[in-house]
Design a protein around this motif. Structure first.
Motif, PDB file in Angstrom:
ATOM      1  N   LEU A  56       0.777  -1.357  -0.006  1.00 25.32           N
ATOM      2  CA  LEU A  56       0.055  -0.131   0.104  1.00 25.32           C
ATOM      3  C   LEU A  56       0.913   1.266   0.171  1.00 25.32           C
ATOM      4  CD1 LEU A  56      -2.761  -0.963   2.757  1.00 25.32           C
ATOM      5  CD2 LEU A  56      -2.852  -1.260   0.395  1.00 25.32           C
ATOM      6  N   ARG A 107     -24.480  11.234  -5.207  1.00 23.27           N
ATOM      7  CA  ARG A 107     -24.872   9.595  -4.893  1.00 23.27           C
ATOM      8  C   ARG A 107     -26.015  10.129  -4.058  1.00 23.27           C
ATOM      9  NH1 ARG A 107     -22.837   4.994  -4.782  1.00 23.27           N
ATOM     10  NH2 ARG A 107     -23.502   3.186  -3.409  1.00 23.27           N
ATOM     11  N   TRP A 160     -10.713   9.003   8.735  1.00 22.69           N
ATOM     12  CA  TRP A 160     -11.579   7.856   8.770  1.00 22.69           C
ATOM     13  C   TRP A 160     -12.888   8.483   8.795  1.00 22.69           C
ATOM     14  CZ3 TRP A 160     -12.570   3.516   7.649  1.00 22.69           C
ATOM     15  CH2 TRP A 160     -13.346   2.676   8.376  1.00 22.69           C
ATOM     16  N   ALA A 168     -18.387   1.646   0.895  1.00 22.67           N
ATOM     17  CA  ALA A 168     -17.497   0.606   0.486  1.00 22.67           C
ATOM     18  C   ALA A 168     -16.402   1.202  -0.708  1.00 22.67           C
ATOM     19  CB  ALA A 168     -18.018  -0.706  -0.090  1.00 22.67           C
ATOM     20  N   TYR A 171     -13.276   2.030   0.740  1.00 23.57           N
ATOM     21  CA  TYR A 171     -12.326   0.734   1.382  1.00 23.57           C
ATOM     22  C   TYR A 171     -11.829  -0.205   0.423  1.00 23.57           C
ATOM     23  CZ  TYR A 171     -11.597  -2.621   5.306  1.00 23.57           C
ATOM     24  OH  TYR A 171     -11.001  -3.389   6.394  1.00 23.57           O
ATOM     25  N   ALA A 172     -12.547  -0.513  -0.813  1.00 23.93           N
ATOM     26  CA  ALA A 172     -12.072  -1.348  -1.644  1.00 23.93           C
ATOM     27  C   ALA A 172     -11.470  -0.587  -2.734  1.00 23.93           C
ATOM     28  CB  ALA A 172     -13.434  -2.032  -2.176  1.00 23.93           C
ATOM     29  N   GLY A 173     -10.960  -1.370  -3.729  1.00 25.17           N
ATOM     30  CA  GLY A 173     -10.228  -0.822  -4.553  1.00 25.17           C
ATOM     31  C   GLY A 173      -9.090  -0.287  -4.371  1.00 25.17           C
ATOM     32  N   PHE A 181      -4.533   5.477   5.194  1.00 23.46           N
ATOM     33  CA  PHE A 181      -3.771   4.464   6.269  1.00 23.46           C
ATOM     34  C   PHE A 181      -2.267   4.609   5.984  1.00 23.46           C
ATOM     35  CE2 PHE A 181      -2.273  -0.012   7.469  1.00 23.46           C
ATOM     36  CZ  PHE A 181      -2.961   0.264   8.830  1.00 23.46           C
TER      37      PHE A 181
ATOM     38  N   ARG B 142     -23.264  -0.999  -7.458  1.00 25.61           N
ATOM     39  CA  ARG B 142     -22.233   0.209  -7.568  1.00 25.61           C
ATOM     40  C   ARG B 142     -22.933   1.364  -7.009  1.00 25.61           C
ATOM     41  NH1 ARG B 142     -20.529   2.648 -12.810  1.00 25.61           N
ATOM     42  NH2 ARG B 142     -22.292   3.621 -12.538  1.00 25.61           N
ATOM     43  N   TYR B 171     -18.644  -5.304  -4.103  1.00 28.70           N
ATOM     44  CA  TYR B 171     -18.434  -5.120  -2.959  1.00 28.70           C
ATOM     45  C   TYR B 171     -19.196  -6.560  -2.303  1.00 28.70           C
ATOM     46  CZ  TYR B 171     -17.768  -0.546  -4.253  1.00 28.70           C
ATOM     47  OH  TYR B 171     -17.302   0.588  -4.842  1.00 28.70           O
ATOM     48  N   LEU B 211     -11.900  -7.761  -6.023  1.00 24.40           N
ATOM     49  CA  LEU B 211     -11.663  -6.252  -6.080  1.00 24.40           C
ATOM     50  C   LEU B 211     -10.625  -6.278  -4.809  1.00 24.40           C
ATOM     51  CD1 LEU B 211     -15.157  -4.546  -5.793  1.00 24.40           C
ATOM     52  CD2 LEU B 211     -13.295  -3.881  -7.159  1.00 24.40           C
ATOM     53  N   GLU B 212      -9.553  -5.281  -4.773  1.00 20.27           N
ATOM     54  CA  GLU B 212      -8.712  -5.243  -3.823  1.00 20.27           C
ATOM     55  C   GLU B 212      -9.333  -4.797  -2.651  1.00 20.27           C
ATOM     56  OE1 GLU B 212      -5.262  -5.368  -3.037  1.00 20.27           O
ATOM     57  OE2 GLU B 212      -5.383  -6.877  -4.540  1.00 20.27           O
ATOM     58  N   THR B 213      -9.024  -4.981  -1.437  1.00 14.58           N
ATOM     59  CA  THR B 213      -9.847  -4.226  -0.315  1.00 14.58           C
ATOM     60  C   THR B 213      -8.724  -4.069   0.751  1.00 14.58           C
ATOM     61  OG1 THR B 213     -11.471  -5.686  -0.793  1.00 14.58           O
ATOM     62  CG2 THR B 213     -11.541  -4.705   1.395  1.00 14.58           C
ATOM     63  N   LEU B 214      -8.740  -2.698   1.572  1.00 17.76           N
ATOM     64  CA  LEU B 214      -8.013  -2.329   2.513  1.00 17.76           C
ATOM     65  C   LEU B 214      -7.737  -3.482   3.481  1.00 17.76           C
ATOM     66  CD1 LEU B 214      -5.963  -0.360   3.495  1.00 17.76           C
ATOM     67  CD2 LEU B 214      -8.011   0.587   4.735  1.00 17.76           C
ATOM     68  N   GLY B 215      -8.657  -4.154   3.957  1.00 21.15           N
ATOM     69  CA  GLY B 215      -8.709  -4.877   5.163  1.00 21.15           C
ATOM     70  C   GLY B 215      -9.885  -6.024   5.212  1.00 21.15           C
ATOM     71  N   LEU B 216      -9.602  -6.956   5.924  1.00 20.06           N
ATOM     72  CA  LEU B 216     -10.610  -8.208   5.928  1.00 20.06           C
ATOM     73  C   LEU B 216     -10.889  -8.952   4.743  1.00 20.06           C
ATOM     74  CD1 LEU B 216     -12.191  -8.905   8.588  1.00 20.06           C
ATOM     75  CD2 LEU B 216     -14.131  -8.325   7.537  1.00 20.06           C
ATOM     76  N   LEU B 221     -13.937  -9.793  -1.384  1.00 16.85           N
ATOM     77  CA  LEU B 221     -14.692  -8.920  -1.860  1.00 16.85           C
ATOM     78  C   LEU B 221     -14.544  -8.881  -3.640  1.00 16.85           C
ATOM     79  CD1 LEU B 221     -16.143  -7.729   0.551  1.00 16.85           C
ATOM     80  CD2 LEU B 221     -15.446  -5.460   0.115  1.00 16.85           C
ATOM     81  N   ARG B 356      -5.983  -2.325   9.728  1.00 19.87           N
ATOM     82  CA  ARG B 356      -6.799  -2.122   8.288  1.00 19.87           C
ATOM     83  C   ARG B 356      -8.167  -2.964   8.672  1.00 19.87           C
ATOM     84  NH1 ARG B 356      -4.342  -5.387   4.937  1.00 19.87           N
ATOM     85  NH2 ARG B 356      -2.403  -5.908   6.088  1.00 19.87           N
ATOM     86  N   ASP B 357      -8.263  -4.215   9.092  1.00 21.68           N
ATOM     87  CA  ASP B 357      -9.451  -4.904   9.114  1.00 21.68           C
ATOM     88  C   ASP B 357     -10.393  -4.152   9.756  1.00 21.68           C
ATOM     89  OD1 ASP B 357      -7.866  -7.079   7.954  1.00 21.68           O
ATOM     90  OD2 ASP B 357      -7.699  -8.341   9.863  1.00 21.68           O
ATOM     91  N   GLY B 359     -11.717  -1.551  10.123  1.00 22.14           N
ATOM     92  CA  GLY B 359     -12.484  -0.422   9.286  1.00 22.14           C
ATOM     93  C   GLY B 359     -13.535  -1.093   8.655  1.00 22.14           C
ATOM     94  N   ALA B 360     -13.306  -2.630   8.106  1.00 21.07           N
ATOM     95  CA  ALA B 360     -14.497  -3.269   7.385  1.00 21.07           C
ATOM     96  C   ALA B 360     -15.878  -3.257   8.068  1.00 21.07           C
ATOM     97  CB  ALA B 360     -14.077  -4.562   7.163  1.00 21.07           C
ATOM     98  N   PHE B 363     -18.834  -0.940   7.534  1.00 20.20           N
ATOM     99  CA  PHE B 363     -19.689  -1.026   6.263  1.00 20.20           C
ATOM    100  C   PHE B 363     -20.456  -2.387   6.243  1.00 20.20           C
ATOM    101  CE2 PHE B 363     -15.607   0.993   5.436  1.00 20.20           C
ATOM    102  CZ  PHE B 363     -16.186   2.333   5.021  1.00 20.20           C
TER     103      PHE B 363
END
Ligand SMILES: Cc1cc2nc3c(=O)[nH]c(=O)nc-3n(C[C@H](O)[C@H](O)[C@H](O)COP(=O)(O)OP(=O)(O)OC[C@H]3O[C@@H](n4cnc5c(N)ncnc54)[C@H](O)[C@@H]3O)c2cc1C
Lengths: 197, 394
Positions: A56, A107, A160, A168, A171-173, A181, B142, B171, B211-216, B221, B356-357, B359-360, B363
């Motif tokens: 990262l 959105r 945060w 999401a 948090y993703a992609g 972070f 999305r 997701y 999909l890449e994910t920061l944590g968990l 995902l 990192r985890d 945060g999941a 959502f």
């Protein structure tokens, strides 16, 4: 000091974390770090220096380097570096605000743009207050170690709170939460705290 | 704080204490694969080799459909929300990322339990027993997350019989590797026209990508696309139920269980972070205030799970639970950072990963704002607010 702080914030905002960090370091290298790891802009890592791989951070142009031998900066100079780094992070947090505002404006939920939801508006208003108060703290208290440390903690928390508003998608992609972070990890290398071992 | 690290929590019936102890043993195995799962969540080898994950897969399956027996200590797991919470706190204290890599029935299973007829349940669980697949639960799109009732994925009648599925989900856990699961779609304009279908892979027109994910990251995902995927009538859930209970409202109860489980996993992750700080600072008494807060959060979570067992349609106890523990877990990550020397996060990969985890949990199954909207009283209460029956979105 005010000019330097402003310059670091500008670099963080306009060019990103690695550029802000480069300015904040003001020539300091890995040996100056207070702990067992230094965060450096990738481009500043000396050849052959022991780098701890971190995917990262690499994406943000940051590397974690073992300092080797050499003296850490004396406390006063370390605090000043911490203040400059906080300013750079503040710049990246403002980038995040720009992104979040664009996201929640575009959105909708329940037929209404998210930017009109009161809880979202409240969070954005709080973010703006944190930006302004943190900036002033860094100008008036750049030499006060505990104030600088607290500014970093507020920025971690601000990032945060903002990333949450991206849902999401942040948090993703290669999302905003990941940039935030790395900003936090970078601060963790340069900010020393009273009372920690 | 006089609690010893290995001591099971107080004030639980004997069977649940044993469940906690057994879960704690499995947690150690989850911990062993935590970093490998985080580094390459799509590598199925360590997951398939894990006896802990295999046991958890069967433990999480309703009794009539289990491929084999489970140890006596694990039996209570499916009996109550409190039991699930007790176990999930301990398991996530090992590692929540590895726990989420389990090929269990999970939300797809809860949906089939709530909305499937007996043939549909049998077919679903037989496939799980035979193939040990990862399962997916496709709700989010999305453009529609919290606002899921506005989803665009469509289930249209197929002129040659059955239905055709068009749209995309994003997701979604196990979106790329899952070979069976549930996908939500609309058959008409109103929220009552949302229906769940069981989907299998491969199927014509059904694609997926991670999909890449920061944590968990163990949750893997991803996104899924449906380009006219054929759906036979027997794959549409809720056919045997009245119109009002065929869709989302019929599955509401199941979502409460999941929310509590996620709350428990958030708290377990918070304990893991606290435990790591204690291990790195032996003899340091400064953890006491945070340890007290964690013990209080666990007591609260147990109480809320018990309340939820008594009133399964009330969305507020699970919402209060997750609103608190998801935020607490993030806070404990920052507390850990402040309690340790500079550079500690990158220096200790599990700490870094857990930061990192955590945060999941924000959502999963309702963001904090959505939970706030569920929890806040809307009128002057006639009875104590936590006693009034209430449903999210009502
Ligand atoms: C690890 C992980 C696993 C997941 N697994 C699954 C899965 O298996 N299946 C699945 O279908 N989905 C899954 N999700 C997706 C998850 O359900 C969504 O992220 C969640 O529903 C939120 O939707 P969103 O991300 O689109 O955010 P949005 O709904 O767009 O929300 C963005 C921001 O706006 C806020 N907001 C939204 N509406 C309101 C409102 N009315 N008032 C005030 N604020 C509001 C939110 O709190 C958030 O801060 C997963 C997500 C993660 C991170």
């Amino acid at each position: 000091m005010r000019d330097t702080i402003e310059e670091c914030e500008r670099a963080g905002h306009a060019e990103g974390l690695a550029a802000g960090l480069a300015l904040a370091l003001d020539g300091a290298g890995a040996a100056a770090a207070p702990g067992r790891l230094a965060a450096l802009p990738r481009a500043h890592v000396p050849e052959g220096a022991p780098v701890v791989p971190h995917a990262l951070a690499e994406r943000e142009g940051i590397a974690f380097v073992r300092p080797g031998t050499g003296g850490a900066l004396p406390p006063g100079r370390l605090t000043a570096l911490g203040a400059r780094l906080a300013a750079a992070r503040l710049g990246t947090s403002r980038r995040l605000i720009d992104r979040v505002v664009a996201h929640v404006a575009a959105r909708a939920s329940g037929g209404e743009p998210l930017i009109r939801k009161q809880l979202v508006r409240g969070a954005l208003a709080d973010a703006l207050v944190t930006v302004e108060t943190t900036r002033r703290t860094l100008v008036v208290a750049a030499a006060v170690g505990a104030a600088v440390t607290e500014a970093h903690d507020r920025l971690t928390s601000l990032d945060w709170e903002l990333a949450k508003l991206l849902g999401a998608s942040g948090y993703a992609g290669e999302g905003a939460a990941s940039t935030a972070f790395v900003s936090r990890l970078t601060a963790n290398c340069w900010v020393s705290r009273e009372g920690s071992p | 704080m006089n609690e010893l690290p290995g001591e099971p929590p107080h004030a639980l019936p004997h069977a649940l204490r044993r469940l906690a102890e057994g879960s704690r043993e499995l947690a150690a195995e989850l911990r062993d694969i935590a970093l490998a799962v985080d580094a390459d969540p799509h590598d199925s080898a360590p997951l398939r080799a894990s006896s802990a994950l295999e046991l958890l897969r069967v433990v999480g399956t309703p009794r009539p459909f289990r491929a084999h027996a489970v140890p006596a200590w694990a039996e209570p797991y499916v009996d109550s929300r409190l039991a699930r919470v007790v176990a999930n706190v301990e398991l996530a204290r090992g590692d929540a990322g590895a726990l989420n890599a389990c090929a269990a029935p999970s939300l797809a299973g809860f949906t089939v339990d709530a909305l499937g007829d007996s043939d549909q349940q049998k077919a679903f669980y037989e496939e799980l027993a035979n193939e040990r697949p990862w399962t997916f639960f496709g709700m989010t799109e999305r453009d529609h997350g919290s606002d899921a009732t506005a989803m665009r994925t469509r289930l249209d009648p197929d002129p040659s019989g059955g239905f055709l599925l068009h749209g995309a989900k994003r997701y979604v856990a196990n979106a790329a590797r899952g070979t069976i699961g549930v996908v939500w779609a609309r058959t008409g304009p109103t929220p009552l026209s949302l229906r769940a279908v069981v989907l299998r892979r491969p199927a014509p027109g059904f694609t997926g990508a991670p999909l890449e994910t920061l944590g968990l990251r163990g949750a893997c995902l991803g996104e899924m696309a449906f380009d006219g995927v054929p759906v036979p009538p027997e794959s549409v859930l809720g056919r045997h139920l009245p119109a009002s209970r065929r869709g989302l409202w019929g599955a509401n109860r199941a979502f409460g269980v999941v929310r509590l489980q996620i709350a428990a996993q958030a708290l377990g992750s918070a304990f893991a972070l606290r435990d790591a700080v204690r291990a790195l600072r032996p003899g340091w008494a400064g953890h006491a205030p945070m340890s007290a807060r964690l013990a209080a959060a666990r007591a609260l979570l147990y109480d809320l799970a018990a309340e939820s067992d008594a009133r399964p349609d009330d969305r507020r106890p699970p919402s209060l639970a997750k609103l608190h523990t998801a935020a607490l877990a993030v806070e404990v990550g920052r507390w850990a950072e402040a309690a340790l020397p500079p550079g500690s996060l990158v220096e200790h990969p599990l700490l870094e990963k857990w930061c990192r985890d955590v945060g999941a949990f924000e959502f999963m199954d309702g963001t904090s704002n959505i939970l706030r909207l569920t929890l806040a009283p809307e009128t002057t209460p006639r009875r104590a607010p936590h006693r009034a029956p209430h449903q999210e979105g009502s």
